[in-house]
Scaffold this motif. Structure first.
Motif, short mmCIF file in Angstrom:
data_model
loop_
_atom_site.label_atom_id
_atom_site.label_comp_id
_atom_site.label_asym_id
_atom_site.label_seq_id
_atom_site.Cartn_x
_atom_site.Cartn_y
_atom_site.Cartn_z
N GLN A 104 -18.24 -23.88 -14.06
CA GLN A 104 -19.40 -24.36 -14.83
C GLN A 104 -20.27 -23.05 -14.83
O GLN A 104 -21.01 -22.76 -15.95
CB GLN A 104 -19.98 -25.66 -14.37
CG GLN A 104 -19.41 -26.74 -14.72
CD GLN A 104 -19.02 -26.80 -16.28
OE1 GLN A 104 -17.98 -26.64 -16.58
NE2 GLN A 104 -20.07 -26.93 -17.04
N LYS A 105 -20.79 -22.56 -13.75
CA LYS A 105 -21.89 -21.48 -13.83
C LYS A 105 -21.61 -20.02 -14.23
O LYS A 105 -22.20 -19.47 -15.05
CB LYS A 105 -22.47 -21.30 -12.41
CG LYS A 105 -23.17 -22.49 -12.05
CD LYS A 105 -23.85 -22.18 -10.74
CE LYS A 105 -24.87 -23.29 -10.29
NZ LYS A 105 -25.47 -22.84 -8.96
N THR A 106 -20.38 -19.70 -13.96
CA THR A 106 -19.72 -18.18 -14.31
C THR A 106 -19.05 -18.39 -15.57
O THR A 106 -19.34 -17.61 -16.47
CB THR A 106 -18.74 -17.90 -13.44
OG1 THR A 106 -19.38 -17.96 -11.98
CG2 THR A 106 -18.43 -16.23 -13.52
N LEU A 107 -18.19 -19.16 -15.89
CA LEU A 107 -17.07 -19.39 -16.96
C LEU A 107 -17.96 -19.99 -18.21
O LEU A 107 -17.91 -19.43 -19.07
CB LEU A 107 -16.05 -19.79 -17.04
CG LEU A 107 -15.05 -19.11 -15.95
CD1 LEU A 107 -13.56 -19.68 -15.90
CD2 LEU A 107 -15.08 -17.70 -16.05
N ALA A 108 -18.35 -21.32 -18.01
CA ALA A 108 -19.02 -22.09 -19.21
C ALA A 108 -20.33 -21.40 -19.61
O ALA A 108 -20.52 -21.52 -20.71
CB ALA A 108 -19.22 -23.21 -18.45
N GLY A 109 -21.05 -20.67 -18.70
CA GLY A 109 -22.08 -20.10 -19.30
C GLY A 109 -22.00 -18.94 -20.16
O GLY A 109 -22.94 -18.61 -20.70
N ASP A 112 -19.97 -20.89 -25.72
CA ASP A 112 -20.65 -21.97 -26.40
C ASP A 112 -20.38 -23.55 -26.13
O ASP A 112 -21.00 -24.31 -26.58
CB ASP A 112 -20.45 -21.63 -27.95
CG ASP A 112 -19.05 -22.24 -28.20
OD1 ASP A 112 -18.16 -22.00 -27.72
OD2 ASP A 112 -18.58 -22.16 -29.77
N ARG A 113 -19.43 -23.52 -25.33
CA ARG A 113 -18.97 -24.90 -24.76
C ARG A 113 -18.47 -24.91 -23.51
O ARG A 113 -18.03 -24.09 -22.88
CB ARG A 113 -18.09 -25.65 -25.91
CG ARG A 113 -17.56 -26.57 -25.55
CD ARG A 113 -16.36 -27.17 -26.59
NE ARG A 113 -16.86 -27.27 -27.92
CZ ARG A 113 -16.12 -27.36 -28.95
NH1 ARG A 113 -15.01 -27.77 -28.84
NH2 ARG A 113 -16.64 -27.28 -30.16
N ARG A 114 -18.76 -26.05 -22.81
CA ARG A 114 -17.93 -26.32 -21.41
C ARG A 114 -16.50 -25.93 -21.37
O ARG A 114 -15.79 -26.18 -22.46
CB ARG A 114 -18.12 -27.65 -20.95
CG ARG A 114 -17.34 -27.92 -19.53
CD ARG A 114 -17.95 -29.33 -19.24
NE ARG A 114 -17.46 -29.49 -17.77
CZ ARG A 114 -17.11 -30.58 -17.09
NH1 ARG A 114 -17.57 -31.70 -17.67
NH2 ARG A 114 -16.63 -30.86 -15.98
N VAL A 115 -16.13 -25.20 -20.47
CA VAL A 115 -14.73 -24.89 -20.20
C VAL A 115 -14.01 -25.41 -19.04
O VAL A 115 -14.49 -25.89 -18.28
CB VAL A 115 -14.48 -23.51 -20.20
CG1 VAL A 115 -14.75 -22.76 -21.57
CG2 VAL A 115 -14.98 -22.84 -19.32
#
Length: 144
Positions: A104-109, A112-115
């Motif tokens: 959540q913090k590293t990739l999703a940030g 443009d969308r949650r991954v």
């Protein structure tokens, strides 16, 4: 919101968003390197721990290598038989488990969308990929 590309892929019948990470790499421990008969660094992907656990519970036949990476005290890898992307199916694909909060913090940030994680060379080695950044499109041509 970040500016890194994201792609949609389907695993086990569910479509999710993933970071498009051509450099996703796992450094193997000595034992994992021997078990997999692989070089020290392998192309991989990353997946949220909660999804990793769901896959291992639902698919006990999928190969799991415990303590495969020295990251985070010994992250395991899972071998997913196939991934569907852009109308193509390819596999197997290796994913390294990462804590949900790290994804959540590293990739999703950075998107443009949650991954759910990151897709990398373990999947992309099956394709010739053309990325049209200005038009937010990626084209996948199966190699084998």
């Amino acid at each position: 919101m970040g500016h890194h590309p994201r792609v949609e892929a389907s695993i086990d019948g569910t479509t999710r968003s993933f970071l498009f990470d051509t450099g996703a790499t796992t450094v193997l421990t000595d034992s994992a390197q021997g078990r997999l008969d692989a070089p020290r660094r392998i192309a991989s992907g990353f997946i949220r721990a909660s999804l990793f656990e769901r896959w291992t519970n639902k698919h006990p036949d999928w190969t799991v290598v415990e303590g495969a990476s020295p990251a985070l005290g010994g992250s395991p890898l899972i071998r997913v038989p196939e991934v569907e992307i852009a109308g193509h199916t390819a596999g197997p694909v290796w994913f390294e488990r990462r804590p949900d909060r790290t994804i959540q913090k590293t990739l999703a940030g950075s998107t443009d969308r949650r991954v759910a994680g990151a897709l990398g060379g373990s999947l992309f080695r099956h394709f010739r990929i053309t990325v049209d950044y200005p038009n937010a499109r990626a084209y996948f041509q199966r190699l084998d």
